[in-house]
Design a protein around this motif. Structure first.
Motif, short mmCIF file in Angstrom:
data_model
loop_
_atom_site.label_atom_id
_atom_site.label_comp_id
_atom_site.label_asym_id
_atom_site.label_seq_id
_atom_site.Cartn_x
_atom_site.Cartn_y
_atom_site.Cartn_z
N ASN A 55 -13.19 -36.05 14.45
CA ASN A 55 -13.25 -37.38 13.85
C ASN A 55 -11.86 -38.03 13.82
OD1 ASN A 55 -15.90 -36.62 13.32
ND2 ASN A 55 -15.31 -35.78 11.33
N GLY A 56 -11.16 -37.85 14.91
CA GLY A 56 -9.85 -38.48 15.01
C GLY A 56 -8.75 -37.79 14.23
N LYS A 57 -9.11 -36.67 13.57
CA LYS A 57 -8.08 -35.97 12.80
C LYS A 57 -7.71 -34.66 13.45
CE LYS A 57 -9.57 -36.72 8.44
NZ LYS A 57 -10.21 -36.19 7.36
N ARG A 58 -6.45 -34.47 13.67
CA ARG A 58 -5.99 -33.23 14.27
C ARG A 58 -5.87 -32.18 13.16
NH1 ARG A 58 -2.07 -33.68 19.09
NH2 ARG A 58 -1.97 -31.49 19.77
N LEU A 59 -6.48 -31.03 13.35
CA LEU A 59 -6.38 -29.99 12.32
C LEU A 59 -4.96 -29.46 12.27
CD1 LEU A 59 -9.43 -30.23 12.26
CD2 LEU A 59 -9.57 -27.74 12.18
N PRO A 60 -4.46 -29.21 11.06
CA PRO A 60 -3.06 -28.79 10.94
C PRO A 60 -2.80 -27.44 11.62
CG PRO A 60 -4.20 -28.61 8.82
CD PRO A 60 -5.11 -29.34 9.75
N ASN A 61 -3.81 -26.55 11.57
CA ASN A 61 -3.62 -25.23 12.17
C ASN A 61 -4.55 -25.06 13.36
OD1 ASN A 61 -1.68 -24.24 10.33
ND2 ASN A 61 -3.32 -23.90 8.83
N PRO A 62 -4.14 -24.24 14.32
CA PRO A 62 -5.05 -23.96 15.44
C PRO A 62 -6.22 -23.11 14.97
CG PRO A 62 -3.10 -22.58 15.59
CD PRO A 62 -2.88 -23.51 14.43
N VAL A 63 -7.30 -23.09 15.74
CA VAL A 63 -8.45 -22.27 15.39
C VAL A 63 -8.71 -21.26 16.51
CG1 VAL A 63 -9.52 -24.11 14.05
CG2 VAL A 63 -10.15 -23.80 16.46
N ALA A 64 -9.37 -20.17 16.12
CA ALA A 64 -9.77 -19.17 17.13
C ALA A 64 -10.97 -19.73 17.88
CB ALA A 64 -10.12 -17.85 16.45
N SER A 65 -10.82 -19.89 19.18
CA SER A 65 -11.88 -20.57 19.93
C SER A 65 -13.11 -19.69 20.11
CB SER A 65 -11.35 -21.01 21.30
OG SER A 65 -10.89 -19.89 22.03
N CYS A 66 -12.95 -18.38 20.02
CA CYS A 66 -14.09 -17.50 20.28
C CYS A 66 -15.13 -17.59 19.18
CB CYS A 66 -13.63 -16.06 20.45
SG CYS A 66 -12.94 -15.35 18.94
N CYS A 67 -14.71 -17.96 17.96
CA CYS A 67 -15.65 -17.94 16.85
C CYS A 67 -15.86 -19.33 16.26
CB CYS A 67 -15.20 -16.96 15.77
SG CYS A 67 -13.65 -17.40 14.99
N THR A 68 -15.37 -20.34 16.94
CA THR A 68 -15.55 -21.69 16.43
C THR A 68 -16.53 -22.43 17.33
OG1 THR A 68 -13.27 -21.63 15.70
CG2 THR A 68 -14.35 -23.78 15.69
N PRO A 69 -17.66 -22.85 16.78
CA PRO A 69 -18.62 -23.55 17.63
C PRO A 69 -18.14 -24.95 18.00
CG PRO A 69 -19.46 -23.33 15.37
CD PRO A 69 -18.13 -22.66 15.41
N VAL A 70 -18.64 -25.42 19.12
CA VAL A 70 -18.27 -26.78 19.53
C VAL A 70 -18.97 -27.79 18.62
CG1 VAL A 70 -17.95 -26.18 21.94
CG2 VAL A 70 -20.21 -26.89 21.15
N ASN A 71 -18.40 -28.96 18.59
CA ASN A 71 -18.95 -30.03 17.77
C ASN A 71 -18.96 -31.30 18.59
OD1 ASN A 71 -19.89 -30.52 15.07
ND2 ASN A 71 -18.25 -29.13 14.45
N GLU A 72 -19.92 -32.13 18.32
CA GLU A 72 -20.02 -33.39 19.07
C GLU A 72 -18.71 -34.18 18.94
OE1 GLU A 72 -22.76 -34.00 20.91
OE2 GLU A 72 -21.72 -35.76 21.70
N GLY A 73 -18.17 -34.55 20.07
CA GLY A 73 -16.98 -35.41 20.06
C GLY A 73 -15.68 -34.68 19.78
N MET A 74 -15.76 -33.38 19.63
CA MET A 74 -14.55 -32.61 19.33
C MET A 74 -13.56 -32.71 20.49
SD MET A 74 -14.75 -28.51 18.88
CE MET A 74 -14.76 -28.07 17.18
N LYS A 75 -12.28 -32.74 20.14
CA LYS A 75 -11.27 -32.73 21.21
C LYS A 75 -10.52 -31.42 21.14
CE LYS A 75 -10.64 -37.57 22.10
NZ LYS A 75 -10.69 -38.60 21.07
N VAL A 76 -10.55 -30.70 22.22
CA VAL A 76 -9.92 -29.38 22.27
C VAL A 76 -8.70 -29.45 23.17
CG1 VAL A 76 -10.25 -26.99 22.98
CG2 VAL A 76 -12.15 -28.24 21.94
N ARG A 77 -7.61 -28.88 22.69
CA ARG A 77 -6.42 -28.77 23.55
C ARG A 77 -6.04 -27.31 23.69
NH1 ARG A 77 -5.78 -33.57 21.56
NH2 ARG A 77 -5.90 -35.16 23.18
N THR A 78 -5.84 -26.89 24.91
CA THR A 78 -5.56 -25.47 25.13
C THR A 78 -4.10 -25.22 25.53
OG1 THR A 78 -6.11 -25.52 27.48
CG2 THR A 78 -7.92 -25.16 25.96
N GLN A 79 -3.36 -26.29 25.78
CA GLN A 79 -1.97 -26.12 26.19
C GLN A 79 -1.10 -27.07 25.37
OE1 GLN A 79 -1.13 -23.81 28.25
NE2 GLN A 79 -3.09 -23.34 29.22
#
Ligand SMILES: Cc1cc2nc3c(=O)[nH]c(=O)nc-3n(C[C@H](O)[C@H](O)[C@H](O)COP(=O)(O)O)c2cc1C
Ligand code: SF4
Ligand code: FES
Lengths: 784, 428, 176
Positions: A55-79
């Motif tokens: 929702n346009g907000k960058r989470l302050p901490n990174p998340v573990a991608s293996c256990c976090t489900p995708v969400n509509e409109g989510m923006k993921v950055r891997t690098q």
């Protein structure tokens, strides 16, 4: 579907997919250690961190991608810079206690830790404190440990819990004293243990037999099909030059694992048992001399041919072509595990795919040690049970499945008619009969309560029956299978679409065997008896070992050595002693060949290993022999010609060879709708039914030629012969030596007791010791 | 008696705490225990109760401060799975000792709170997960539960209504991490207490994959008063966003350490000076740990901070479990930090890489620092490793382990530097 | 020390009929029997003094779980002991609040009095001394647990008196 953005690229994945899976599916590289697509998510390594914006907000901490489900409109950055730092830090943590021994580690070159160190880490760590001490484990013949290298990803623990079902690995202690441990000294009690070495992302668990033999970059990889059981898994054979170094599971294959039999049989390739040059009376010779000698033995004679079902489609077709061209009077047999040769109402093979069986509403195992027979299918069933689905078994022995069975009945083989009869009666009672049931039931007056388990399961929307060796090997097998066929038809599981009739075959290419040899096959037992009666002049064994395998070892023993014998095959084995001539044929890894597994999945092997000696593909051996026997014309002279011939027996192969089938195509299992065999009401005169065990470490010439499998066979053996304690009591006997009397004589054996065996069953646990008893189906027992 | 006038409330959870023998049912009943329960069971229902709790503004007292009513409203209804209520009585956060008093001195208040919460959430089986060391407390609460069963307050058809609840005390066995709610669930299922990642959240998939609510003892003991006097009443106690009373467990260098239940928002120095008899030495504390050892430290400049969620957050720390640890000028902050590093290294469950390896590493470096064998480079390691542990793991233990070290480095750079060796070699 | 288990070397131990009855009752309190593992281990430790491998195997068999499941739990929780302890387990909290109120000095004092270090047992088998984490009684620091009975605001003097009382048999300190 959920739409999200991975590094600004828009992708769609099914809802609830994890971010990591979404990345994997779209070839976005996210490093990870603990994640494994076949295991439950543990999320403990924390290497798979990504940054997300929602929702346009960058989470302050990174998340573990293996256990976090995708969400509509989510923006993921891997690098990102943050992730670079995070990954560097995780690597630093993981390397704190890790030794710097890559140069002497077998994993080197194929190690996640090593790769990620290059990619994500700095060259030196800052940890200056004492390192953790660890203790290595003896995990048996197949897996060696070097626990200083462990990174605690718990993949092995999850594997032992979820896949092998043995639960013999665990996590002890906590904090940085936490360590992976096993419970048993000496062996992992799993037929899947070899997977642990592949599973371990670092060099903590290693393949013991191939340890210190090679480095990954020296190896050539050959895609092949394992022919050690009807499953026919995709495998990768790794060789250095032409020496097989190890066999691994094919990551692109249909199954996620391979069993220890398929993996560790590799040492048979270079064992002394390999037949690598033509021989006469045990002495090497050249092809021409050996062929000439064979012709002398076979030509114009009454010949019996027994071949192994594990040859490729091409090899099998060539046997038939030779038969038709120059030996059309010869008797042909291939199944050492079937007494009743009458047509079965449904042929060998699986009407359902493994995946469909796993997903069925009900699965019933009828008389099979599935863990030994089809370890991959058993593993799928275990996963099914883990998900809370049911599994039912009816059979003579409480074979260890390493999973929880919901319903289980121990019965004697002689009870099968009564079991089927009571299931029929139950179905007819609710108007679910089928024409033919009345006739089938006419002779059978007994009823067995286990029939209820069968009938109840059949009433489900989808029901997979797995008909096993206890029924296949039954004296009245055709009648039992007809009875089962009636049950399936009555409940709507007999037709395409909901067909649940799966008859576990004895070998690969089951569908090919019935198509190519259906009209000429005889029973291997009858063939050997005919030889004993002097009705045959010569025998030809093509990869078959009736002494070591199957139900006719006694018949074989009485004949071999007394009749001229031509052996064709890749493994010499015990048969070699009796062979006048031996012709080497290339193994499954050394041929371009087509294999059709029990599910009808077609696999074509290419890029074969080069031959070690003078052996030739079976089809060439057959054709050369055909020529030498004086055929007016060589039936085929090239692989394409041979394949054209094969399509005569199996027209659908034409599309296969033309490359016109898609990946999901499966060869259907043949049906014999008119095989209406009615049961005979015989009451055996002897008290005990004989059931012999199939051990994946011992069965088959290849396994016996593998020192590794033989050693495991010794570790996992049981007493020679087992009975239920009540059986002994009923007979007034004690544990220990007893005399077993069968129609063919008396034998003294050590009898062990185990309440896993059905009462009234004599279970031949160790065929090496008590194998001859397998020739009989009933026995009596008395004191020495 | 708790006043129905919010401005006159002096205690909620501790209202009866000083009355002797309050753990005996007859005594408790004489002072009002279970008096309002029939009204709740007969005249209220789940949605009404949840709405009262929401209105009350009650936030979880276990440490995270999550609004209790909101948590309850996340429990899905009609899943054809049972819903479980678990009381978190693990009380392991260093500095915290409030739940112990509630358990051993007024167990019937907790039981009553759990019956009401259980009723609201349609719970049939509830458990009190109590830390294993609290053997006496477990015995007291077990005896109280036995009395409650005998009096028809627990078990089948409570007080003749249609509501039935079974309550079981489950002892832990020495593991701080089992206070983390998902580790608690693992432990209650008979396994090592290793936290689960979220989602799924316990409210949806918790104890044996069923909807589960985990609440702290203090949160649950607040429920009876909220239902009796109304959510609105509770919301007028304390300050906005931090409503109600709060038990502060005050320990360390104060003259009268102990548990004090006061309105939320009371300035810290009032709590210390008026209730705790002031500091042992000096006028202002050297270090204030406001919410248990995992919360960041505050310095003397925050001595007047209002003890409330938002205000403490603004000051750079957290209310946590309300465990106030005060250090005066005599405290050796390096030694204290080293001791806390040992705690986290000892209590890490070991599953997450940063926590497993990081806590041990930090402790060893701290030991070296204390022994005067660290150089400036080691401080960089301490800082980087600690920062990385914050917010990158399954649970918050790793962040808790980082908090004291980051606080030490930030607040006492000079003191830390005085421990460094002149030599430039690292140590080992 | 090798930690792998050779189950053939283990002597047989058993729960009494009453204990078995208690365990059966316990199991009914939970959705699944595995939940009873911690309480049953507490019970076994109470009865056998500590949890050697044969007792762990007994617990595994009783609850129909694997030995590995039991071992994972036993090694995770500090209150479960795989080695025997003295008759009196003296656990001194030295965490922050106790430390600020003299716990480290108290522990030193106890080491001197008993002549042992934390983690050790006196030669007569009477005392085992241990340094433990926060006991949850910080308001009355320093805190020493003697066989899980809390002793609060302990001083060197009160501790000496307690030790003497135990040595002379005047105090049972929670041991039945
Ligand atoms: C490492 C760790 C330890 C915790 N220990 C406790 C504890 O001892 N008692 C407690 O009530 N909550 C503890 N919590 C908080 C719980 O996870 C959970 O938030 C709380 O029990 C919820 O109840 P509440 O909403 O009523 O506060 C801990 C959390 C963490 C991360
Ligand atoms: S952060 Fe630490 S305690 Fe929490 S789950 Fe991870 S390893 Fe365990
Ligand atoms: S792969 Fe996600 S934490 Fe390991």
């Amino acid at each position: 579907m959920t739409t999200l953005f991975i590094n600004d690229q828009e992708v769609s994945v099914p809802a609830n997919t994890s971010i990591l899976e979404a990345c994997r599916q779209h070839d976005v590289d996210v490093p990870y250690f603990c994640y494994h697509p076949e295991l439950k998510v543990a999320a403990n390594c924390r290497m798979c961190l990504v940054e997300i914006e929602m929702n346009g907000k960058r989470l302050p901490n990174p998340v573990a991608s293996c256990c976090t489900p995708v969400n509509e409109g989510m923006k993921v950055r891997t690098q990102t810079d943050m992730l670079k730092k995070d990954r560097k830090m995780i690597m630093e943590y993981l390397l704190i206690h890790h030794p710097l021994d890559c140069p002497v580690c077998d994993q080197g070159g194929d190690c996640k830790l090593q790769d990620y160190t290059m990619e994500h880490s700095t060259s030196h760590g800052r940890y200056l404190e004492p390192k953790r001490r660890t203790e290595d484990k003896n995990l048996g013949p197949f897996v060696s440990t070097c626990m200083t290298r462990c990174i605690h990803c718990t993949r092995c623990v999850r594997f032992a819990e979820e896949v092998s079902g043995t639960g013999d690995m665990g996590v002890l202690n906590r904090g940085d004293h936490m360590r992976i441990d096993s419970i048993v000294e000496g062996c992992l009690s799993s037929e899947l243990s070899g997977n642990l070495a592949e599973l371990c992302p670092v060099g903590a668990l290693l393949d013991k037999p191939s340890n210190n033999q090679s480095r990954p970059w020296e190896l050539t990889r050959h895609h092949s099909t394992c022919t050690q059981c009807p499953q026919g898994c995709d495998i990768i054979i790794e060789s250095r030059d032409d020496e097989v170094i190890r066999i691994k599971h094919d990551p692109n294959g249909a199954e996620a694992w391979i069993c220890d039999r398929g993996r560790f049989v590799y040492d048979a390739f270079r064992s002394n048992d390999r037949l690598l040059s033509p021989r006469i009376a045990g002495n090497d010779t050249d092809w021409a001399t050996a062929i000439k000698k064979s012709v002398g033995i076979l030509k114009g004679k009454r010949v019996g041919i027994i071949f192994s079902p594990f040859w490729s489609v091409e090899g099998l077709t060539a046997i038939r072509l030779m038969h038709d061209a120059v030996m059309h009077d010869a008797q042909v047999a291939f199944d050492l595990h079937r007494r009743d040769i009458r047509a079965f109402a449904f042929e060998e093979g699986m009407a359902m795919s493994s995946a469909a069986i796993e997903a069925a509403d009900e699965v019933v195992i009828l008389g099979s040690d599935l863990r030994q027979r089809l370890p991959m299918l058993m593993q799928r069933l275990r996963r099914r049970v883990n998900k809370g689905q049911t599994l039912t078994r009816i059979g003579a022995m409480n074979y260890r499945t390493n999973t929880k069975l919901n319903k289980d009945a121990l019965i004697r083989p002689r009870d099968w008619p009564a079991v089927i009869a009571s299931a029929m009666q139950q179905l007819m009672g609710i108007n679910k009969g089928a024409t033919g049931m009345e006739a089938w039931l006419k002779n059978i007056t007994d009823r067995h309560e286990a029939g209820k388990l069968l009938a109840d399961a059949l009433l489900a929307d989808s029901c997979a029956l797995l008909v096993g060796e206890e029924i296949r090997a039954h004296d009245d097998a055709a009648a039992l299978i007809h009875g089962i066929d009636l049950l399936m038809r009555a409940t709507g599981h007999g037709e395409a679409g909901s067909d649940g009739r799966n008859l576990i075959p004895e070998g690969m290419n089951a569908s090919v065997l019935s198509a190519v040899f259906g009209d000429v096959r005889v029973s291997a037992g009858d063939l050997l008896q005919a030889a004993e009666r002097g009705e045959l002049d010569a025998l030809m064994l093509i990869g078959s070992d009736p002494l070591g395998d199957g139900l006719f070892p006694m018949e074989a023993r009485r004949v071999l050595g007394k009749i001229p014998l031509v052996q064709v095959g890749a493994i010499a084995g015990e048969i070699a002693k009796f062979a006048d001539v031996q012709l080497p044929a290339a193994s499954y890894a050394e041929v371009d060949g087509t294999f059709i597994n029990m599910e009808g999945v077609v696999r074509m092997a290419d890029k074969p290993l080069r031959s070690l000696g003078e052996e030739r593909p079976l089809w060439k051996v057959m054709m050369r022999l055909t020529d030498a026997m004086g055929a007016s014309k060589t039936p085929v002279v090239s692989l394409p010609e041979l394949r054209t011939e094969a399509t005569r027996f199996l027209p659908s192969l034409a599309d296969v060879f033309a490359g016109k089938i898609d990946a999901n195509w499966r060869m259907p299992v043949a049906r014999n709708k008119h095989a209406t065999v009615l049961p005979v009401n015989v009451r055996p005169v002897m008290a005990l039914d004989i059931v012999s065990r199939f051990s994946l470490y011992r069965e088959g010439a290849w396994a016996r030629a593998s020192a590794l499998l033989c050693e495991a066979g010794k570790l996992f053996c049981m007493a020679d012969v087992l009975v239920h304690p009540q059986t002994l009591k009923d007979l007034g006997l004690d544990e220990g030596a007893c005399v077993i009397r069968t129609a063919s004589g008396e034998y003294t054996h050590h009898i062990g007791v185990r309440d896993d065996v059905a009462q009234g069953v004599l279970f031949i646990a160790k065929r090496g010791a008590a194998g001859d008893l397998s020739s009989e189906s009933v026995a009596n027992m008395r004191r020495v | 008696m708790i006043s129905s006038d919010p401005s006159k409330v002096t205690a909620i959870c501790f209202d009866r705490i000083n009355i002797p023998n309050m753990h005996i049912l007859d005594v408790a009943k004489k002072y009002g225990a279970y008096a309002f329960l029939p009204t709740v069971l007969q005249e209220m229902d789940g949605p009404k109760i949840i709405s009262e709790v929401k209105t009350s503004g009650l936030r979880g007292r276990g440490g995270a401060g999550f609004p209790t009513g909101l948590k309850w409203s996340f429990v899905p209804r009609n899943t054809n799975k049972p819903t479980y209520l678990l009381c978190n009585a693990d009380e392991g956060e260093p500095g915290t000792f409030k739940d112990r008093d509630l358990l051993r001195l007024d167990p019937h208040l907790l039981i009553e709170g759990m019956i009401m919460a259980g009723f609201a959430l349609n719970v049939r089986d509830a458990y009190i997960y109590i830390r294993g060391e609290f053997l006496h407390e477990a015995n007291v609460i077990n005896a109280a539960i036995a009395e409650a069963y005998a009096a028809g307050l627990l078990g089948e058809r409570i007080l003749g209504t249609n509501y039935s609840l079974d309550l079981t005390v489950h002892r832990g066995a020495g593991a701080y991490i089992c206070g983390e709610e998902t580790a608690l669930i693992e432990s209650l299922e008979g396994r090592a207490g290793r936290p689960r990642f979220k989602p799924p959240f316990p409210a949806v998939e918790g104890f044996y994959q069923s909807p589960t609510v985990v609440n702290n003892v203090e949160s649950l003991t607040t429920i009876p008063a909220i239902l009796e006097h109304g959510g609105n009443w509770h919301s007028q106690i304390g300050v906005p966003n931090s409503t109600g009373m709060k038990i502060f467990s005050v320990s360390g260098h104060v003259n009268k350490p102990g548990n004090y239940e006061v309105p939320m928002g009371m300035p810290l120095h009032v709590l210390i000076e008026e209730y705790c008899g002031g500091l042992q030495h000096g006028d202002v504390p050297k270090v204030i740990i406001p919410g248990g050892s995992s919360t960041p430290w505050l310095g003397p400049e925050h001595y007047d901070v209002p003890m409330a969620y938002d205000e403490l957050h603004k000051a750079g720390s957290m209310l946590g479990s309300g465990a106030v640890i005060i250090m005066d000028e005599t405290a050796d902050v390096v030694a204290i930090t080293r001791r806390l590093s040992h705690f986290y290294a000892h209590e890490s469950c070991g599953q997450c890489t940063p926590c497993r390896e990081g806590t041990g590493w930090l402790e060893r470096v701290m030991l070296r620092l204390e022994a005067g064998r660290c150089n400036a480079q080691d401080l960089v390691v301490l800082e980087e490793a600690s920062r990385h542990m914050d917010g990158r793991t399954i649970c918050a233990l790793a962040a808790g382990a980082a908090a004291p070290i980051l606080s030490l480095l930030k607040m006492f750079p000079d003191e830390v530097r005085s421990y460094l060796t002149e030599s430039k070699v690292g140590g080992g | 020390m090798s930690t792998t288990v050779d189950t053939t070397q283990m002597s047989a131990v058993a729960f009494s009929a009453q204990q078995q009855e208690d365990i059966r009752a316990l199991v009914t309190r939970y959705p699944q029997p595995l939940s009873a593992l911690l309480p049953v281990l507490h019970m076994a430790q109470q009865h056998f003094g500590y949890l050697p491998m044969n007792v762990q195997q007994l617990v595994a068999d009783t609850l129909n779980v694997t030995l590995m499941q039991v071992r994972e739990v036993v090694t995770f929780y500090t209150m479960f002991k795989e080695q025997p302890t003295g008759t009196y387990l003296m656990e001194v909290c030295t965490n922050v609040s106790c430390m600020l109120n003299g716990a480290v000095e108290l522990l030193d004092h106890m080491c001197n009095t008993l002549g042992i270090q934390p983690g050790e047992t006196t030669p007569d088998g009477l005392f085992t001394l241990a340094e433990v984490e926060c006991a949850g009684a910080c308001g009355s620091a320093p805190v020493v647990q003697v066989n899980n009975i809390y002793h609060e605001k302990v001083t060197a003097e009160t501790m000496d008196a307690l030790i003497t009382n135990i040595q002379t048999g005047a105090e049972t300190g929670g041991v039945a």
